[in-house]
Design a protein around this motif. Structure first.
Motif, short mmCIF file in Angstrom:
data_model
loop_
_atom_site.label_atom_id
_atom_site.label_comp_id
_atom_site.label_asym_id
_atom_site.label_seq_id
_atom_site.Cartn_x
_atom_site.Cartn_y
_atom_site.Cartn_z
N ARG A 127 6.31 -10.61 -7.07
CA ARG A 127 7.12 -11.66 -6.38
C ARG A 127 6.08 -12.74 -5.68
O ARG A 127 6.34 -13.92 -5.56
N SER A 163 9.90 -12.04 -1.69
CA SER A 163 11.20 -12.45 -1.42
C SER A 163 11.93 -12.25 -2.91
O SER A 163 11.24 -12.59 -3.77
N ASP A 164 13.11 -11.81 -2.71
CA ASP A 164 14.15 -11.76 -3.84
C ASP A 164 15.37 -12.37 -3.30
O ASP A 164 15.59 -12.88 -2.36
N GLU A 165 16.44 -12.08 -4.25
CA GLU A 165 17.72 -12.40 -3.93
C GLU A 165 18.16 -11.84 -2.87
O GLU A 165 19.21 -12.36 -2.29
N ASN A 166 17.66 -10.81 -2.25
CA ASN A 166 17.98 -9.91 -1.16
C ASN A 166 17.25 -10.42 0.00
O ASN A 166 17.68 -9.81 1.25
N PRO A 170 11.17 -20.37 -8.32
CA PRO A 170 11.88 -21.08 -7.06
C PRO A 170 11.20 -22.29 -6.64
O PRO A 170 10.16 -22.49 -6.96
#
Length: 152
Positions: free
Chosen positions: A67, A42-45, A15
């Motif tokens: 992550r 963090s992730d896509e959620n 990212p």
């Protein structure tokens, strides 16, 4: 193979380097060393929150630690002007795991970051580290990891 190519092979896209959440800088370059501030998962959620030993198991903690390692590499890329191949080696990780008082598997949780760095970087990904418990972490996240890297 370049580091970026290896990451792509592993299905990992870095990212943009996360902005700091308070009055500090995300990294400091001192000579051939890069000191990266603690990265949270963090992730896509969104943020990965929880407490190990209460509402998260080791496997979920490992995913959160991975992550954090991805965020560390994103910061390292920024510190290296976009060229991850300037990395000489990962020197040290400092990891904090939000966990209950009787949870003792912090090292296994942090293996999520360590194993990923070795898989992605090979021998230069091997590092010293600490893995300690914390009763709570910023924003309720499960793990926070900082790092020291040597670059050329």
């Amino acid at each position: 193979m370049s580091i970026e190519a290896k990451l792509k092979e592993l299905g990992v896209t870095l990212p943009d380097a996360p902005a700091p959440a308070a009055n500090y800088v995300p990294y400091v370059v001192a000579g051939d060393m890069v000191y990266i501030s603690g990265q949270i998962p963090s992730d896509e959620n969104g943020l990965i929150t929880g407490i190990l030993g209460k509402d998260m198991d080791v496997e979920a903690g490992q995913a959160a630690a991975k992550r954090c390692a991805i965020a560390l590499l994103a910061q390292l890329k920024a510190a290296c002007g976009g060229d991850l191949d300037r990395l000489v080696r990962v020197v040290k990780l400092g990891a904090f795991v939000s966990s209950t008082a009787d949870f003792t598997q912090q090292p296994q949780v942090v293996n999520g970051a360590s194993d990923f760095l070795v898989e992605a970087l090979g021998e230069i990904g091997r590092h010293a580290r600490s893995a300690v418990s914390a009763p709570s972490l910023p924003l309720g996240v499960a793990v926070e990891i900082d790092g020291v890297f040597q670059i050329k």
